[in-house]
Design an enzyme around this catalytic site. Structure first.
Site, PDB file in Angstrom:
ATOM      1  CG  MET A  91      -1.498  -9.149  -1.310  1.00 48.43           C
ATOM      2  SD  MET A  91      -0.627 -10.182  -0.128  1.00 48.43           S
ATOM      3  CE  MET A  91      -1.993 -10.732   0.865  1.00 48.43           C
TER       4      MET A  91
ATOM      5  CE  LYS B  64      -7.331  -9.841  -1.626  1.00 49.19           C
ATOM      6  NZ  LYS B  64      -6.519  -8.787  -0.960  1.00 49.19           N
TER       7      LYS B  64
ATOM      8  CG  ASP C  50       0.451  -1.604   0.633  1.00 47.86           C
ATOM      9  OD1 ASP C  50       1.171  -0.765   0.050  1.00 47.86           O
ATOM     10  OD2 ASP C  50       0.001  -2.616   0.075  1.00 47.86           O
TER      11      ASP C  50
END
Length: 893
Positions: free
Chosen positions: A20, A38, A132
């Site tokens: 990711m 991120k 997830d």
């Protein structure tokens, strides 16, 4: 990317990388805090539809304000870099912990699992399925707190391009690699419906959660194959590996039920699963207690036998004292700076909603504190004053009030306990200056209505109404009549039979009443008084048995049977400086909890010196009269050598005398009143007039300045307050609502005694006669910035002279008027404490009609200021320090 700045985030170091993207430690240069940043891979940002869905998911996740869910601060883009900014977690992932230890202990696993379940229950309630759940997405903080990451972001992972065969059956939200021997973490936690590309709902997360919990207690995966495809086949067709016999049997049942292939046979909600885990914890504790009791019995038996030989039965009695005899103990639940108010328990007793004016003490918002957690959850962030949160009986909502810019109006709103969109239900308003406390809320026991303070209309005191959530109908429950003030502080008994509330018996003074209720929360009789005005009780809270209430009065917490069998009694050991008690609901195997506000104030009297009346002060204000308690309402003697003031340094509010520098303090009165104050000297300095509610009724009293017994100057049920001598000493001015109106107006009474005479018909407070005796000055309100009016004694209409006087802070001299105000736009609320924002001392010159600023930054002022006869020394009271902590009593009874 190191040292590069994206938006206002400076990247410090790389924390990790994966499919990711790359996660960095960064610094928010604006707020000076560490965050995690991120960066998304380019292949995930080139597809506009994928990017749009990512932003939607990030917004949804950011709405999940929960202590166990990672907080998303921002989603942004700069120079082609798409990034997500979240809180930085100082700890390790659950995956790292399992690598380090192999498995978790029973207590560790239950602690982590319960917190994760709490987070997922909140997400499911908001309509978000994680999809997830795996150890990589669970972070363990160093303080034991758990955070769940990447809500909704699993949708962004790359779909496996099918090459024929069974690959086309794989869930599009999961990336699988089929190289021999490679097992990806995500694969091991797929639910059967995910693996078979069927529709998924919240029960899919329950399966993944069970697979993760299995690994937490065993150190091994519940389903595992030589490749990702074999692992998927095991999930679809095989049962999990048998759990070791060492695992607690009830925990084994919970795990295996999570891992059932058919979603209909699993736990149906994450909230139910959380309760099941808590039951396992309680059973485990009970088992340990049973073992301890058995061991204790053996020891006791031996001890009794030994003591019996020497007549030691009395020692046995001392040893066997039941736990119920242990003193109550209060510990801080919060230690936040600023002002905290209005605690309310969640139905399970694990969370407390409350208001806090924030780390900068600039705006009251709603917060939720989890018991055992370090930091509260910030629930609302509106610029208005949010106050009085109350948790609904089913735990789904928190109702609260938000003050509006228009005076005395508030919005009744609902918000989910984890945040999200708010729902505005209605507007409420207060009319009448007697009601300077805010409106209050209480839920009906069945959760279908709210009891709230509102106005029946002009000319009527504020009353309590039942507001229906379904129909928005308002049903009036109480009907206070003048001279009584409004009704507030409602509390409905758990059995729905009684409403206890506070009725204003006068300015700042209230009494508790009980009202019988009929079906549908309707009034079934007339209110009956429970406490006298001399106690000034407020903030009632019911005990679960619907037989007793707690309340706050005289800086303590009290207990009272609503049947009237016993007199009110202070709580032992706890409750000093206590306000706003709240009691949790009964929970199996757990004692009751009590939470309250410990509010301790330190106020002192400060001095400003000027070279001439109205001249700008050359130095900032300094402390003049101080102690560790509250000093208030100073007044210079005519010769300037002594100061009369009010203080609670003796334990009750009394009138004191001191030198202007605070030396040689002497207590003048010993009346034991709930409140006494506003002293003013006679022109000859021989007498002092003041107001007190020693008998539950605000009246004006006279006392010799040399000491002696105070005598009543007024006696009237309408409450008389804020007295002041006339220039010649023959009259005493005061404000009262003797005409029956909601506002108070200016009156005067002969200083020698006799009948009172009304001076002004409009709203008027804190009257002062001018030094020449030709005019009367007064403000029209004390609970908000007010105009200052001048009324000629010879007759005529009053004239507005100034605007924005704070808390009746003005003093009339021969040449002008000193007063305290705030710059435009900085006026704060008076619902919680003193005004917020800058306060300043000003001077209005009669000759020039100009206003000058004498001193700034006076702080949180109170009332009233006083000025020496030469106009060069000004004294004013202000709040210098306050302690406002949520206190928790865990074993309340």
């Amino acid at each position: 990317m190191i040292d590069r700045v994206l938006s206002h985030y400076r990247i410090i170091q790389e924390l990790g990388a994966g499919g990711m993207g790359v996660v960095y430690l960064a610094e928010d240069v604006r707020l000076g805090r560490r965050v995690a940043l991120k960066l998304l891979p380019p292949e995930h940002t080139q597809d506009e539809d994928r990017l749009r869905r990512f932003k939607q998911e990030a917004r949804a996740a950011s709405a999940l304000n929960h202590p166990n869910i990672l907080t998303i601060h921002e989603v942004g883009e700069e120079d082609g870099h798409h990034f997500i900014v979240t809180e930085f977690i100082d700890g390790e992932s659950l995956r790292a912990a399992l690598h380090r230890t192999g498995s978790l202990t029973f207590s560790q696993a239950l602690s982590v699992a319960t917190q994760v379940a709490s987070a997922l229950a909140a997400a499911h309630e908001a309509g978000i399925v994680h999809r997830d759940i795996k150890p990589e997405n669970i972070m363990l903080r160093r303080d034991g707190y758990v955070k769940v990451l990447d809500f909704g972001l699993a949708k962004l992972t790359e779909t496996l391009a099918p090459h024929g065969g069974d690959a086309s059956t794989l869930a599009p939200s999961v990336a699988l690699h089929t190289e021999p021997g490679m097992v990806l973490g995500t694969t091991q936690y797929l639910s059967p419906e995910q693996a078979a590309a069927r529709d998924v709902d919240a029960r899919s997360d329950i399966f993944s959660f069970g697979a993760m919990l299995y690994e937490m207690v065993t150190g091994q995966a519940a389903f595992q194959g030589a490749s990702a495809m074999e692992t998927v086949a095991a999930i679809l067709a095989q049962e999990p590996r048998p759990l070791p016999a060492s695992i607690h049997p009830e925990l084994s049942k919970v795990i295996l039920r999570c891992l059932r292939k058919d979603p209909a046979r699993r736990h149906q909600t994450m909230a139910d699963l959380k309760v099941a885990l808590e039951d396992v914890q309680e059973e485990s504790k009970s088992g340990r207690r049973v073992q301890q009791v058995r061991l204790r019995r053996r020891l006791v038996g031996a001890l009794v036998l030994a003591l019996g030989l020497v007549g030691g039965i009395f020692a046995w009695r001392d040893w066997a004292t039941p736990r119920s005899a242990e003193p109550l103990q209060a510990v801080p639940l919060t230690t936040l700076p600023g002002v905290q108010r209005y605690p309310s328990f969640s139905p399970d007793g694990e969370h407390v909603a409350f208001t806090w004016n924030g780390p900068r003490q600039d705006n009251p918002d709603i917060y939720v504190q989890q018991i055992g957690s370090a930091q509260p959850l910030h629930l609302t962030s509106d610029a208005g004053n949010d106050f009085n949160p109350v948790w609904s009986p089913d735990g789904r909502w928190i109702a609260f009030l938000r003050s509006q810019s228009e005076p005395n109006r508030s919005e009744l709103r609902l918000i989910a306990p984890l945040g999200g969109p708010e729902r505005k239900l209605a507007e409420v308003r207060l009319l009448g200056s007697l009601d300077i406390t805010p409106p209050y809320l209480a839920w009906c026991p069945d959760g279908t209505c709210l009891v709230v303070t509102d106005s029946p209309g002009e000319g009527h005191p504020n009353a309590l109404f039942a507001f229906s959530l379904e129909s928005a109908e308002r049903r009036q429950l109480t009907h206070p009549q003048p001279p009584a003030g409004g009704d507030s502080h409602p509390a409905v008994s758990p059995d729905g039979r009684w409403l206890v509330f506070r009725r204003m018996a006068g300015l700042f003074v209230g009494e508790l009443y009980r009202l019988p209720l009929g079906p549908g929360v309707t009034a079934a009789g007339e209110p009956e008084r429970l406490t006298l005005a001399a106690l000034n009780a407020e903030h009632p809270a019911w005990m679960p048995d619907s037989k007793e209430i707690l309340f706050s009065a005289k800086s303590s917490l009290w207990r009272l049977s609503v049947s009237g069998e016993n007199a009110p009694a202070r709580l032992p050991f706890v409750g000093d400086y206590g306000l706003m008690p709240a009691v949790s609901r009964p929970q199996p195997g757990r004692p009751l909890r009590l939470v309250y506000i410990r509010s301790f104030l330190d106020g002192n009297i400060w001095r400003v010196e000027t070279a001439a009346p109205g001249a700008t002060a050359s130095t900032p204000p300094v402390v003049a009269i101080s102690s560790t308690r509250l000093e208030d309402m100073p007044q210079f003697s005519p010769d300037g050598r002594r100061v009369a003031f009010t203080s609670d340094r003796s334990g009750n509010w009394e009138i004191w005398l001191t030198d202007p520098d605070g030396a040689n303090a002497v207590q003048l009165t010993s009346m034991g009143a709930v409140a006494a104050g506003y002293p003013h000297w006679s022109p000859d300095g021989q007498q002092i007039v003041f107001h007190s509610n020693v008998d539950g009724q605000w009246e004006v009293y006279l006392v010799p300045a040399a000491g002696g017994k105070p005598r009543n100057l007024t006696s009237h049920p309408a409450h008389d307050a804020k007295p002041r001598f006339s220039r010649d000493g023959k009259w005493v001015y005061f404000n009262s609502a003797r005409t029956g109106e909601q506002h108070q107006s200016v009156w005067k009474v002969p200083a020698s005694g006799g009948s009172a005479v009304q001076v002004a018909t409009g709203a008027g407070y804190a009257p002062q006669e001018s030094p020449d005796g030709e005019s009367i000055y007064y403000v029209e309100a004390i609970d908000k910035p007010s105009p200052l009016w001048r009324l000629p004694r010879s007759g005529g209409a009053p004239v507005k002279l100034l605007e924005g006087i704070l808390l009746a802070n003005f003093a009339v001299l021969t040449g002008g008027i000193y007063y305290i105000d705030q710059p435009s736009g900085q006026v704060g609320t008076h619902y919680v404490d003193q005004p917020t924002g800058e306060t300043r001392l000003r001077y209005f010159d009669f000759a020039t009609r100009k206003v000058t600023t004498v001193a700034r930054n006076l702080g949180s002022v109170d009332l009233p200021l006083t000025v020496s006869s030469d106009g060069r020394t000004i004294l004013f009271p202000r709040l210098d320090a306050s302690t406002n902590d949520l206190m928790l009593v865990s074993n309340f009874r």
